[in-house]
Design a protein around this motif. Structure first.
Motif, PDB file in Angstrom:
ATOM      1  N   ARG A 183       2.537   2.007  -3.454  1.00 32.95           N
ATOM      2  CA  ARG A 183       1.488   2.216  -4.373  1.00 32.95           C
ATOM      3  C   ARG A 183       1.172   3.838  -4.010  1.00 32.95           C
ATOM      4  O   ARG A 183       1.007   4.590  -4.894  1.00 32.95           O
ATOM      5  CB  ARG A 183       0.096   1.705  -4.474  1.00 32.95           C
ATOM      6  CG  ARG A 183       0.385   0.185  -4.639  1.00 32.95           C
ATOM      7  CD  ARG A 183      -1.104  -0.668  -4.998  1.00 32.95           C
ATOM      8  NE  ARG A 183      -1.838  -0.011  -5.650  1.00 32.95           N
ATOM      9  CZ  ARG A 183      -3.511   0.115  -5.574  1.00 32.95           C
ATOM     10  NH1 ARG A 183      -3.763  -0.673  -4.639  1.00 32.95           N
ATOM     11  NH2 ARG A 183      -4.015   0.810  -6.291  1.00 32.95           N
ATOM     12  N   ALA A 226       0.738  -1.272   0.023  1.00 35.09           N
ATOM     13  CA  ALA A 226       0.055   0.005   0.074  1.00 35.09           C
ATOM     14  C   ALA A 226       0.851   1.385   0.021  1.00 35.09           C
ATOM     15  O   ALA A 226       0.800   2.204  -0.807  1.00 35.09           O
ATOM     16  CB  ALA A 226      -1.062   0.093   1.398  1.00 35.09           C
ATOM     17  N   GLU A 236      -9.793   5.881  -2.337  1.00 35.16           N
ATOM     18  CA  GLU A 236     -10.594   5.216  -3.158  1.00 35.16           C
ATOM     19  C   GLU A 236      -9.574   4.126  -4.157  1.00 35.16           C
ATOM     20  O   GLU A 236      -9.837   3.220  -4.451  1.00 35.16           O
ATOM     21  CB  GLU A 236     -11.594   6.107  -4.068  1.00 35.16           C
ATOM     22  CG  GLU A 236     -12.501   5.166  -5.071  1.00 35.16           C
ATOM     23  CD  GLU A 236     -13.476   5.961  -5.942  1.00 35.16           C
ATOM     24  OE1 GLU A 236     -13.584   5.624  -6.835  1.00 35.16           O
ATOM     25  OE2 GLU A 236     -13.740   7.179  -5.198  1.00 35.16           O
ATOM     26  N   PRO A 237      -8.524   4.934  -4.877  1.00 36.83           N
ATOM     27  CA  PRO A 237      -7.869   4.263  -5.769  1.00 36.83           C
ATOM     28  C   PRO A 237      -6.970   3.131  -5.031  1.00 36.83           C
ATOM     29  O   PRO A 237      -6.692   2.003  -5.687  1.00 36.83           O
ATOM     30  CB  PRO A 237      -7.100   5.208  -6.440  1.00 36.83           C
ATOM     31  CG  PRO A 237      -7.058   6.586  -5.748  1.00 36.83           C
ATOM     32  CD  PRO A 237      -8.572   6.455  -4.941  1.00 36.83           C
ATOM     33  N   LEU A 238      -6.640   3.316  -3.717  1.00 33.13           N
ATOM     34  CA  LEU A 238      -5.938   2.458  -3.007  1.00 33.13           C
ATOM     35  C   LEU A 238      -6.883   1.052  -2.652  1.00 33.13           C
ATOM     36  O   LEU A 238      -6.385   0.147  -2.162  1.00 33.13           O
ATOM     37  CB  LEU A 238      -4.953   3.099  -1.817  1.00 33.13           C
ATOM     38  CG  LEU A 238      -4.197   2.458  -1.173  1.00 33.13           C
ATOM     39  CD1 LEU A 238      -2.970   1.999  -2.068  1.00 33.13           C
ATOM     40  CD2 LEU A 238      -3.539   3.147   0.138  1.00 33.13           C
ATOM     41  N   GLY A 239      -8.062   1.828  -2.378  1.00 30.58           N
ATOM     42  CA  GLY A 239      -8.983   0.398  -1.853  1.00 30.58           C
ATOM     43  C   GLY A 239      -8.864   0.246  -0.203  1.00 30.58           C
ATOM     44  O   GLY A 239      -9.328  -0.785   0.144  1.00 30.58           O
ATOM     45  N   ARG A 240      -8.659   1.395   0.404  1.00 35.90           N
ATOM     46  CA  ARG A 240      -8.421   0.955   1.943  1.00 35.90           C
ATOM     47  C   ARG A 240      -9.298   2.429   2.268  1.00 35.90           C
ATOM     48  O   ARG A 240      -9.635   3.357   1.761  1.00 35.90           O
ATOM     49  CB  ARG A 240      -6.973   1.549   2.350  1.00 35.90           C
ATOM     50  CG  ARG A 240      -5.938   0.613   1.688  1.00 35.90           C
ATOM     51  CD  ARG A 240      -6.071  -0.852   2.227  1.00 35.90           C
ATOM     52  NE  ARG A 240      -4.937  -1.711   1.937  1.00 35.90           N
ATOM     53  CZ  ARG A 240      -4.497  -2.169   0.888  1.00 35.90           C
ATOM     54  NH1 ARG A 240      -5.043  -2.096  -0.286  1.00 35.90           N
ATOM     55  NH2 ARG A 240      -3.709  -3.031   0.953  1.00 35.90           N
ATOM     56  N   SER A 241      -9.418   2.489   3.681  1.00 40.67           N
ATOM     57  CA  SER A 241     -10.487   3.457   4.457  1.00 40.67           C
ATOM     58  C   SER A 241      -9.251   4.505   4.818  1.00 40.67           C
ATOM     59  O   SER A 241      -8.153   4.434   4.498  1.00 40.67           O
ATOM     60  CB  SER A 241     -10.688   2.930   5.743  1.00 40.67           C
ATOM     61  OG  SER A 241      -9.794   2.607   6.698  1.00 40.67           O
ATOM     62  N   GLN A 242     -10.030   5.734   4.560  1.00 41.97           N
ATOM     63  CA  GLN A 242      -9.163   7.069   4.809  1.00 41.97           C
ATOM     64  C   GLN A 242      -8.270   6.838   5.935  1.00 41.97           C
ATOM     65  O   GLN A 242      -7.169   7.378   6.111  1.00 41.97           O
ATOM     66  CB  GLN A 242     -10.164   8.269   5.010  1.00 41.97           C
ATOM     67  CG  GLN A 242      -9.430   9.535   5.166  1.00 41.97           C
ATOM     68  CD  GLN A 242      -8.765  10.072   3.719  1.00 41.97           C
ATOM     69  OE1 GLN A 242      -9.254   9.683   2.722  1.00 41.97           O
ATOM     70  NE2 GLN A 242      -7.480  10.117   3.805  1.00 41.97           N
TER      71      GLN A 242
END
Length: 115
Positions: free
Chosen positions: A43, A40, A63-69
């Motif tokens: 990226r 992560a 969003e593009p990382l697919g993780r929560s803020q």
């Protein structure tokens, strides 16, 4: 033995394949490499470095990382602590830039040059 300086406070080391590095340099370098040793985070570095204008808002990275803020914020904090990216607060959001000098120092340290 632990280093009393943060990884962001020092230049990691001279090219380590030309001469041995000290234990303190090895500890500092290991701290930076630990910060990078996460998919992560790698990226995030690539997203920030390739963003138009060379900077990215934290609000655009989850969003593009697919993780929560909160998870993205944690990873960004670790990268800032290692000195690999810089942070600038603008209103509600934080903006991040690659610390090109620090990345260049890291690359120089790991260079496999024969000279």
């Amino acid at each position: 033995m632990t280093s009393t300086r943060s990884a962001a406070d020092t230049i990691c080391c001279p090219p380590m394949f030309r001469s041995p590095i000290t234990e303190e340099q090895a500890i500092d370098l290991a701290d930076v490499l630990k910060a990078m040793a996460d998919p992560a985070r790698l990226r995030l570095i690539s997203m920030i470095a390739s963003a138009p204008d060379g900077e990215a808002c934290a609000c655009d990275l989850a969003e593009p990382l697919g993780r929560s803020q909160p998870t993205v914020s944690h990873h960004l904090s670790q990268l800032v602590k290692a000195g690999l990216i810089t942070r600038e607060q603008r209103g509600k959001w934080a903006w991040f830039r690659l610390n090109a000098e620090r990345v260049a120092e890291l690359c120089d340290c790991l260079a496999l040059s024969a000279s």
